[in-house]
Design an enzyme around this catalytic site. Structure first.
Site, mmCIF file in Angstrom:
data_model
loop_
_atom_site.group_PDB
_atom_site.id
_atom_site.type_symbol
_atom_site.label_atom_id
_atom_site.label_comp_id
_atom_site.label_asym_id
_atom_site.label_seq_id
_atom_site.Cartn_x
_atom_site.Cartn_y
_atom_site.Cartn_z
ATOM 1 N N HIS A 189 38.856 44.825 29.665
ATOM 2 C CA HIS A 189 39.429 44.800 31.018
ATOM 3 C C HIS A 189 38.802 43.620 31.756
ATOM 4 O O HIS A 189 37.572 43.543 31.893
ATOM 5 C CB HIS A 189 39.089 46.118 31.726
ATOM 6 C CG HIS A 189 39.629 46.247 33.112
ATOM 7 N ND1 HIS A 189 40.908 46.652 33.392
ATOM 8 C CD2 HIS A 189 39.036 46.010 34.311
ATOM 9 C CE1 HIS A 189 41.073 46.690 34.712
ATOM 10 N NE2 HIS A 189 39.957 46.305 35.289
ATOM 11 N N HIS A 203 43.279 42.423 35.167
ATOM 12 C CA HIS A 203 43.448 43.120 36.448
ATOM 13 C C HIS A 203 43.399 42.070 37.546
ATOM 14 O O HIS A 203 42.326 41.590 37.900
ATOM 15 C CB HIS A 203 42.313 44.152 36.582
ATOM 16 C CG HIS A 203 42.328 44.912 37.858
ATOM 17 N ND1 HIS A 203 41.269 45.697 38.248
ATOM 18 C CD2 HIS A 203 43.244 45.005 38.849
ATOM 19 C CE1 HIS A 203 41.543 46.256 39.412
ATOM 20 N NE2 HIS A 203 42.740 45.852 39.804
ATOM 21 N N ASP A 237 40.262 53.212 36.964
ATOM 22 C CA ASP A 237 39.327 52.097 37.064
ATOM 23 C C ASP A 237 38.388 52.276 38.252
ATOM 24 O O ASP A 237 38.826 52.282 39.399
ATOM 25 C CB ASP A 237 40.153 50.811 37.241
ATOM 26 C CG ASP A 237 39.308 49.565 37.252
ATOM 27 O OD1 ASP A 237 39.862 48.493 37.538
ATOM 28 O OD2 ASP A 237 38.080 49.655 37.002
ATOM 29 N N ASP A 281 38.370 41.502 35.130
ATOM 30 C CA ASP A 281 38.527 41.632 36.596
ATOM 31 C C ASP A 281 38.630 40.261 37.253
ATOM 32 O O ASP A 281 37.634 39.555 37.381
ATOM 33 C CB ASP A 281 37.335 42.398 37.176
ATOM 34 C CG ASP A 281 37.468 43.888 36.944
ATOM 35 O OD1 ASP A 281 36.469 44.528 36.608
ATOM 36 O OD2 ASP A 281 38.601 44.409 37.096
ATOM 37 N N SER A 298 34.778 46.702 31.476
ATOM 38 C CA SER A 298 35.301 45.735 32.438
ATOM 39 C C SER A 298 34.356 44.549 32.538
ATOM 40 O O SER A 298 33.154 44.693 32.758
ATOM 41 C CB SER A 298 35.491 46.365 33.823
ATOM 42 O OG SER A 298 34.277 46.574 34.466
ATOM 43 N N MET A 329 43.133 53.110 40.966
ATOM 44 C CA MET A 329 41.776 52.709 41.350
ATOM 45 C C MET A 329 41.032 53.932 41.875
ATOM 46 O O MET A 329 41.518 54.610 42.797
ATOM 47 C CB MET A 329 41.824 51.626 42.433
ATOM 48 C CG MET A 329 42.365 50.275 41.972
ATOM 49 S SD MET A 329 41.483 49.572 40.574
ATOM 50 C CE MET A 329 39.860 49.300 41.297
ATOM 51 N N MET A 359 43.240 41.015 41.028
ATOM 52 C CA MET A 359 42.978 41.445 42.398
ATOM 53 C C MET A 359 43.096 40.196 43.272
ATOM 54 O O MET A 359 42.104 39.537 43.612
ATOM 55 C CB MET A 359 41.577 42.063 42.491
ATOM 56 C CG MET A 359 41.496 43.419 41.816
ATOM 57 S SD MET A 359 39.829 43.984 41.472
ATOM 58 C CE MET A 359 39.575 43.227 39.859
ATOM 59 N N MET A 389 39.289 38.170 40.530
ATOM 60 C CA MET A 389 39.232 38.382 41.972
ATOM 61 C C MET A 389 39.301 37.040 42.709
ATOM 62 O O MET A 389 38.623 36.081 42.304
ATOM 63 C CB MET A 389 37.926 39.091 42.349
ATOM 64 C CG MET A 389 37.771 40.450 41.696
ATOM 65 S SD MET A 389 36.224 41.231 42.213
ATOM 66 C CE MET A 389 36.174 42.643 41.101
HETATM 67 C C1 DX5 Z 1 36.457 46.856 40.662
HETATM 68 C C2 DX5 Z 1 36.965 46.548 39.268
HETATM 69 C C3 DX5 Z 1 36.489 47.559 38.258
HETATM 70 C C4 DX5 Z 1 34.958 47.621 38.149
HETATM 71 C C5 DX5 Z 1 34.540 48.849 37.394
HETATM 72 O O1 DX5 Z 1 37.174 46.078 41.576
HETATM 73 O O2 DX5 Z 1 38.368 46.525 39.226
HETATM 74 O O3 DX5 Z 1 37.064 47.238 36.988
HETATM 75 O O4 DX5 Z 1 34.480 46.473 37.487
HETATM 76 O O5 DX5 Z 1 33.128 48.915 37.444
HETATM 77 P P1 DX5 Z 1 32.427 50.370 37.469
HETATM 78 O O6 DX5 Z 1 32.861 51.054 36.194
HETATM 79 O O7 DX5 Z 1 30.952 50.076 37.490
HETATM 80 O O8 DX5 Z 1 32.929 51.077 38.690
HETATM 81 ZN ZN ZN Z 2 39.325 46.406 37.287
#
Ligand code: DX5
Ligand code: ZN
Length: 233
Positions: free
Chosen positions: A46, A79, A184, A48, A21, A150, A81, A50
């Site tokens: 992946h 992803h 995840d 992320d 990620s 999640m 968010m 946000m």
């Molecule tokens: C959290 C993200 C995850 C995160 C995973 O909001 O969606 O993808 O980066 O990181 P680890 O594997 O360290 O929990």
């Molecule tokens: Zn994620």
């Protein structure tokens, strides 16, 4: 841009898979990081995304997706968010997203956004926070290609794995026999086997990869554990 059909066959070609990620990577050397991961045998990244509203953290948007797209031919699993993801689906697809996953908690018309994502040519994913029951998405799973469970509260990497969410993988499989199952958050050498045995096919790993000395070794070890747990009872 690759069609959803070819993306799906690329993903299904080798399961389970480890998806690093892009949250804890070295953004000061992003291109090198992406090349390192591809050389380490990674096939899906992946990303992320946000918005600082849906989650108490802010990362990056379409421009970084486009930059990563221009650096590799890996599958980009985005992803989202964010609130109002429906406003950005086409832009993320245009930036190079192959999979676009939205949160059940952030949308009103879940079937509608699943259809809208698919209409762009991307694969459609729906994510469930740890406390969100499978019932909230069951009726609309036919509009999605992937379900993301999640195992931490979204927003940050490096959190503790929440094993109680594993049961949701079996519940999702019951409702949607062909859907891709992704997990995840907190995936590590300690938890990866349980995730696969519970049904996860795509395993997102942030700190387990980016806090390791060698990304290749970390991905290999996680992949090995994942594959071995497929055969073990
Ligand atoms: C959290 C993200 C995850 C995160 C995973 O909001 O969606 O993808 O980066 O990181 P680890 O594997 O360290 O929990
Ligand atoms: Zn994620």
């Amino acid at each position: 841009m690759e069609s959803s059909r070819s993306t799906l066959s690329r993903i299904r070609h080798q399961l389970p898979q480890i998806l690093p990620s892009m949250l804890l990577c070295d953004f000061g050397n992003l291109a090198q990081e992406v090349v390192r991961l591809q050389q380490a045998g990674v096939r899906i990244l992946h990303l992320d995304i946000m918005d600082g509203v849906f989650v108490p953290n802010f990362t990056y948007g379409m421009t970084v997706v486009q930059a990563i797209r221009g650096t590799c031919d890996m599958v980009l699993d985005c992803h989202l968010m964010m609130v109002h993801p429906e406003r950005y689906v086409e832009q993320f697809r245009a930036a190079g997203a192959d999979v676009i996953t939205v949160h059940q908690e952030a949308v009103n018309d879940l079937a509608g956004i699943g259809r809208a994502i698919r209409a762009t040519g991307a694969l459609a994913g729906v994510a469930l926070n740890p406390d969100t029951p499978v019932e909230t998405v069951a009726a609309d799973l036919n509009c999605f290609d992937l379900a993301l469970v999640m195992s931490v509260q979204p927003g940050f990497g490096g959190q503790a794995f929440r094993p109680e969410v594993l049961a949701k993988l079996g519940e999702l499989r019951e409702v949607a026999p062909d859907i891709l199952l992704e997990i995840d958050g907190g995936v590590s050498t300690q938890t990866v086997a349980r995730c696969v045995q519970a049904g996860a096919q795509l395993l997102v790993a942030g700190s387990a990869v980016f806090r390791a000395e060698d990304y290749g070794d970390a991905v290999d070890e996680l992949s090995q554990l994942a594959h071995n747990s497929l055969v073990a009872p």
